[in-house]
Write an enzyme that holds these catalytic residues in place. Structure first.
Site, PDB file in Angstrom:
ATOM      1  N   ASP A 141       4.529 -14.387  11.723  1.00 23.86           N
ATOM      2  CA  ASP A 141       3.196 -14.854  11.336  1.00 23.86           C
ATOM      3  C   ASP A 141       2.191 -13.712  11.533  1.00 23.86           C
ATOM      4  O   ASP A 141       1.717 -13.472  12.643  1.00 23.86           O
ATOM      5  CB  ASP A 141       2.858 -16.060  12.234  1.00 23.86           C
ATOM      6  CG  ASP A 141       1.498 -16.652  11.946  1.00 23.86           C
ATOM      7  OD1 ASP A 141       0.674 -16.009  11.268  1.00 23.86           O
ATOM      8  OD2 ASP A 141       1.254 -17.773  12.423  1.00 23.86           O
TER       9      ASP A 141
ATOM     10  N   LYS B 116      -7.137  -0.876  11.781  1.00 24.82           N
ATOM     11  CA  LYS B 116      -6.534  -1.280  10.501  1.00 24.82           C
ATOM     12  C   LYS B 116      -5.336  -0.368  10.199  1.00 24.82           C
ATOM     13  O   LYS B 116      -4.294  -0.816   9.706  1.00 24.82           O
ATOM     14  CB  LYS B 116      -7.578  -1.213   9.377  1.00 24.82           C
ATOM     15  CG  LYS B 116      -7.156  -1.882   8.076  1.00 24.82           C
ATOM     16  CD  LYS B 116      -6.363  -0.987   7.141  1.00 24.82           C
ATOM     17  CE  LYS B 116      -6.043  -1.678   5.825  1.00 24.82           C
ATOM     18  NZ  LYS B 116      -5.254  -0.820   4.924  1.00 24.82           N
TER      19      LYS B 116
ATOM     20  N   HIS C 233      -2.223  10.252  -0.462  1.00 24.90           N
ATOM     21  CA  HIS C 233      -2.283   9.020  -1.241  1.00 24.90           C
ATOM     22  C   HIS C 233      -2.098   9.278  -2.732  1.00 24.90           C
ATOM     23  O   HIS C 233      -1.673   8.427  -3.474  1.00 24.90           O
ATOM     24  CB  HIS C 233      -3.669   8.368  -1.085  1.00 24.90           C
ATOM     25  CG  HIS C 233      -3.751   7.408   0.053  1.00 24.90           C
ATOM     26  ND1 HIS C 233      -3.090   6.218   0.056  1.00 24.90           N
ATOM     27  CD2 HIS C 233      -4.427   7.455   1.216  1.00 24.90           C
ATOM     28  CE1 HIS C 233      -3.354   5.580   1.189  1.00 24.90           C
ATOM     29  NE2 HIS C 233      -4.161   6.314   1.910  1.00 24.90           N
TER      30      HIS C 233
ATOM     31  N   GLU D 248       0.820  -1.220   0.000  1.00 23.64           N
ATOM     32  CA  GLU D 248       0.000   0.000   0.000  1.00 23.64           C
ATOM     33  C   GLU D 248       0.851   1.266   0.000  1.00 23.64           C
ATOM     34  O   GLU D 248       1.717   1.433   0.865  1.00 23.64           O
ATOM     35  CB  GLU D 248      -0.913  -0.022   1.240  1.00 23.64           C
ATOM     36  CG  GLU D 248      -1.899   1.127   1.279  1.00 23.64           C
ATOM     37  CD  GLU D 248      -2.870   1.028   2.465  1.00 23.64           C
ATOM     38  OE1 GLU D 248      -3.217  -0.094   2.878  1.00 23.64           O
ATOM     39  OE2 GLU D 248      -3.277   2.091   2.964  1.00 23.64           O
TER      40      GLU D 248
HETATM   41  C1  MEV Z   1      -5.901   2.946   5.264  1.00 22.77           C
HETATM   42  O1  MEV Z   1      -5.111   1.846   4.885  1.00 22.77           O
HETATM   43  C2  MEV Z   1      -5.859   3.134   6.779  1.00 22.77           C
HETATM   44  C3  MEV Z   1      -6.794   4.233   7.319  1.00 22.77           C
HETATM   45  O2  MEV Z   1      -8.124   3.995   6.895  1.00 22.77           O
HETATM   46  C4  MEV Z   1      -6.674   4.204   8.821  1.00 22.77           C
HETATM   47  C5  MEV Z   1      -7.658   5.105   9.535  1.00 22.77           C
HETATM   48  O3  MEV Z   1      -8.735   5.389   8.994  1.00 22.77           O
HETATM   49  O4  MEV Z   1      -7.333   5.479  10.682  1.00 22.77           O
HETATM   50  C6  MEV Z   1      -6.422   5.585   6.777  1.00 22.77           C
END
Ligand code: MEV
Length: 425
Positions: A280, A264, A378, A81
């Site tokens: 792992d 995430k 991004h 990513e």
């Molecule tokens: C994207 O890979 C991760 C985010 O969505 C994390 C977040 O929203 O805090 C940007």
């Protein structure tokens, strides 16, 4: 030992010069340097899993600017990513203004579970098992004399009684210190070794014998304090950024829908280092999300708030069952080089860096979300990827990407059209 992880302009260097710089900083041999370019051979890959037909490569980047417990650290990250490595490096730079990350870990104690069914009297069996705790622990210790010599081994035994859809059952937890290993093999072997004795003491039938990925005896903790002034950028004051991050974190703490995405973002950083070090990542993911729900409701793994003086403070706590011996760490040449770049001597030191990277990654994401939004950062790399996918090569990549960013349209059909136009010209 890395002299400094602060490498201004690293991003703009050609790839070969980046490798040179990292090799110098980390004291890499020619062979280790080569392992960054040409990693796992198909011959070795063939020994790692079944039915091997090839290898699958991912980018390996280095996050800069990290200071963890006062030590300068260059952080290898493997991830597909865009913006993750840049985000971690930016957040680590902000953290430097407050002295970097402070991190610590519990002892590397894993939990092995032994499920016992058809127990005639579960309460009596529990007492009987606990009464013979020392004998059971000694038996578990006999499984791995090397681990014992290194200071690891069985630490304790716990017995739980569960009421389940399949009736009542006993669950024996073996707490096992695995030192510098992830520990799955050692724990699973110990559980299997204990099974017959557990069965005879409890009068029940032993069923599953396997470690738990909810490694909540093996937590890693990181914290950071960032002076308000260091947070200011563009049109945003430090106070605005700090307050925005606090509000974003409150959202994640209160709402599982947001918490999943917030976590995430943490795992973007955690997994990338976990992958680079041959660990792992499914185990780490499973542990993280189970821990995020351990209070009975899924919530965020990190906390962000302002202290009395306006500084932003952040903390992250999560299970991290990581190893620096065994598994892929021995067979994969790039993994060995990644561990050398990190300069870690123990699995606990590795976990301290990983939890700090998770906190940094989280900061990068919520800082962007609470201010200019995530898309701007991004955009550039995403546009480059779209250009490459449309067939752009060499200088065309930057040109097509820049044109799409200028137009505010990043789409594959537009990339193809721009490419055709450029080539026509
Ligand atoms: C994207 O890979 C991760 C985010 O969505 C994390 C977040 O929203 O805090 C940007």
């Amino acid at each position: 030992m890395t002299a400094t992880s602060r490498l201004p302009g690293f991003y703009n260097l050609p790839l070969a010069e980046r490798v040179e710089l990292i090799a110098q900083q980390a004291g890499l041999s020619a062979e280790e340097r080569a392992s960054l370019r040409e990693s796992l051979s198909t011959e070795r890959a063939d020994f790692m899993i079944e039915n091997t037909v090839g290898r699958h490569a991912l980018p390996l980047g280095i996050a800069t600017n990290f200071i963890v417990n006062g030590r300068e650290v260059l952080v290898p990250m493997v991830i597909e990513e865009p913006s993750v490595v840049a985000g971690a490096s930016l957040a680590a730079k902000l953290a430097r203004a407050g002295g970097g990350f402070i991190a610590t870990t519990d002892a590397p104690v894993m939990i092995g579970q032994i499920q016992v069914v058809e127990v005639p009297d579960p309460w009596a069996a529990k007492v009987a098992l606990l009464a013979r705790r020392e004998e059971l622990l000694a038996l578990a210790d006999s499984v791995d004399p090397v681990l014992l010599k290194l200071g690891g081994g069985a630490r304790d035994l716990q017995v739980r009684i569960l009421q389940t859809a399949a009736g009542p059952m006993l669950v024996v937890h073996l707490l096992y210190d695995v030192r510098d290993a992830m520990g799955a093999n050692a724990v699973n072997t110990a559980c299997e070794r204990l099974a017959p004795l557990v069965s005879s003491i409890s009068g029940g039938k032993v069923f599953l014998r396997i470690l738990s990925n909810l490694a909540d005896r093996r937590l890693a903790y990181a914290s950071v304090t960032i002076p308000e002034a260091a947070l200011a950028f563009g049109e945003f004051s430090g106070a605005q950024v700090a307050q925005g991050i606090e509000i974003a974190a409150a959202f994640a703490a209160a709402d599982p829908y947001r918490a999943a995405t917030h976590n995430k973002g943490i795992m973007n950083g955690v997994d990338a280092v976990v992958l680079a070090t041959g660990n792992d990542w499914r185990a780490i993911e499973a542990g993280a999300h189970a821990y995020a729900a351990h209070g009975g409701r899924y919530t965020s793994l990190s906390r962000w708030q302002r202290d009395g003086r306006g500084n932003l403070t952040g903390a992250l706590e999560m299970p991290l069952a990581l190893g620096i011996v065994g598994g892929a760490t021995r067979v994969h040449p790039t993994v060995r080089t990644a561990l050398k770049i990190l300069g870690v001597r123990t699995a606990q030191e590795l976990a301290e860096i990983v939890v700090s990277v998770g906190l940094a990654q989280n900061l990068a994401a919520v800082r962007a979300l609470a201010t200019e939004g995530i898309q701007r950062g991004h955009m550039e790399l995403h546009a480059r990827q779209v250009a490459i996918a449309a067939g752009a090569t060499g200088d065309e990549i930057t040109a097509v990407a820049a044109a799409m960013i200028g137009e505010g349209t990043i789409r594959s059909d537009r990339a193809t059209a721009l490419l055709r136009q450029m080539r026509g010209a």
